[in-house]
Design a protein around this motif. Sequence first.
Motif, PDB file in Angstrom:
ATOM      1  N   LYS A   5       0.827  -1.225   0.000  1.00 29.57           N
ATOM      2  CA  LYS A   5       0.000   0.000   0.000  1.00 29.57           C
ATOM      3  C   LYS A   5       0.853   1.265   0.000  1.00 29.57           C
ATOM      4  O   LYS A   5       0.590   2.220   0.724  1.00 29.57           O
ATOM      5  CB  LYS A   5      -0.968   0.019   1.189  1.00 29.57           C
ATOM      6  CG  LYS A   5      -1.892  -1.172   1.247  1.00 29.57           C
ATOM      7  CD  LYS A   5      -2.861  -1.162   0.112  1.00 29.57           C
ATOM      8  CE  LYS A   5      -3.849  -2.307   0.259  1.00 29.57           C
ATOM      9  NZ  LYS A   5      -4.606  -2.553  -0.933  1.00 29.57           N
ATOM     10  N   CYS A   7       2.701   4.502  -2.243  1.00 28.70           N
ATOM     11  CA  CYS A   7       2.434   5.371  -3.381  1.00 28.70           C
ATOM     12  C   CYS A   7       3.084   4.760  -4.624  1.00 28.70           C
ATOM     13  O   CYS A   7       4.247   4.364  -4.590  1.00 28.70           O
ATOM     14  CB  CYS A   7       3.020   6.754  -3.103  1.00 28.70           C
ATOM     15  SG  CYS A   7       2.935   7.884  -4.504  1.00 28.70           S
ATOM     16  N   SER A  15      -0.056   5.060   0.428  1.00 29.89           N
ATOM     17  CA  SER A  15      -1.048   5.598  -0.502  1.00 29.89           C
ATOM     18  C   SER A  15      -2.291   6.021   0.276  1.00 29.89           C
ATOM     19  O   SER A  15      -2.692   5.369   1.229  1.00 29.89           O
ATOM     20  CB  SER A  15      -1.405   4.568  -1.568  1.00 29.89           C
ATOM     21  OG  SER A  15      -1.987   3.431  -0.993  1.00 29.89           O
ATOM     22  N   THR A  18      -6.934   7.321  -4.552  1.00 30.18           N
ATOM     23  CA  THR A  18      -6.960   6.655  -5.847  1.00 30.18           C
ATOM     24  C   THR A  18      -7.062   7.728  -6.919  1.00 30.18           C
ATOM     25  O   THR A  18      -7.859   8.649  -6.817  1.00 30.18           O
ATOM     26  CB  THR A  18      -8.170   5.707  -5.940  1.00 30.18           C
ATOM     27  OG1 THR A  18      -8.058   4.737  -4.899  1.00 30.18           O
ATOM     28  CG2 THR A  18      -8.216   5.009  -7.271  1.00 30.18           C
ATOM     29  N   GLU A  37      -2.632   4.202  -6.936  1.00 29.87           N
ATOM     30  CA  GLU A  37      -2.753   4.683  -5.561  1.00 29.87           C
ATOM     31  C   GLU A  37      -1.587   5.632  -5.295  1.00 29.87           C
ATOM     32  O   GLU A  37      -0.434   5.295  -5.576  1.00 29.87           O
ATOM     33  CB  GLU A  37      -2.710   3.503  -4.588  1.00 29.87           C
ATOM     34  CG  GLU A  37      -3.813   2.484  -4.806  1.00 29.87           C
ATOM     35  CD  GLU A  37      -5.194   3.032  -4.509  1.00 29.87           C
ATOM     36  OE1 GLU A  37      -5.334   3.846  -3.574  1.00 29.87           O
ATOM     37  OE2 GLU A  37      -6.137   2.641  -5.206  1.00 29.87           O
TER      38      GLU A  37
END
Length: 73
Positions: A5, A7, A15, A18, A37
């Motif tokens: 998760k 960036c 992130s 979206t 993301e």
Amino acid sequence: MKDPKLCYVCLRNPSVVTHEIIPRSKGGAVEKYNQVELCADCHWKIHDEGTAKWQSRLELAKQYYEEVFISDS
């Protein structure tokens, strides 16, 4: 491998948003294949510099991220 998760652009920050690679206003779909993301910093940088300028970079970032962090192989 489990998605960390991060960036998709900087790979440093978690992130938080979206973002569509091809904006909906330009005919982009609200589908996973058209989404990355991003952390807040990268998200605002992309909007400040112009999303069209970033389109090919985001496509490459998505491909790299998914191959490295999400791929089953």
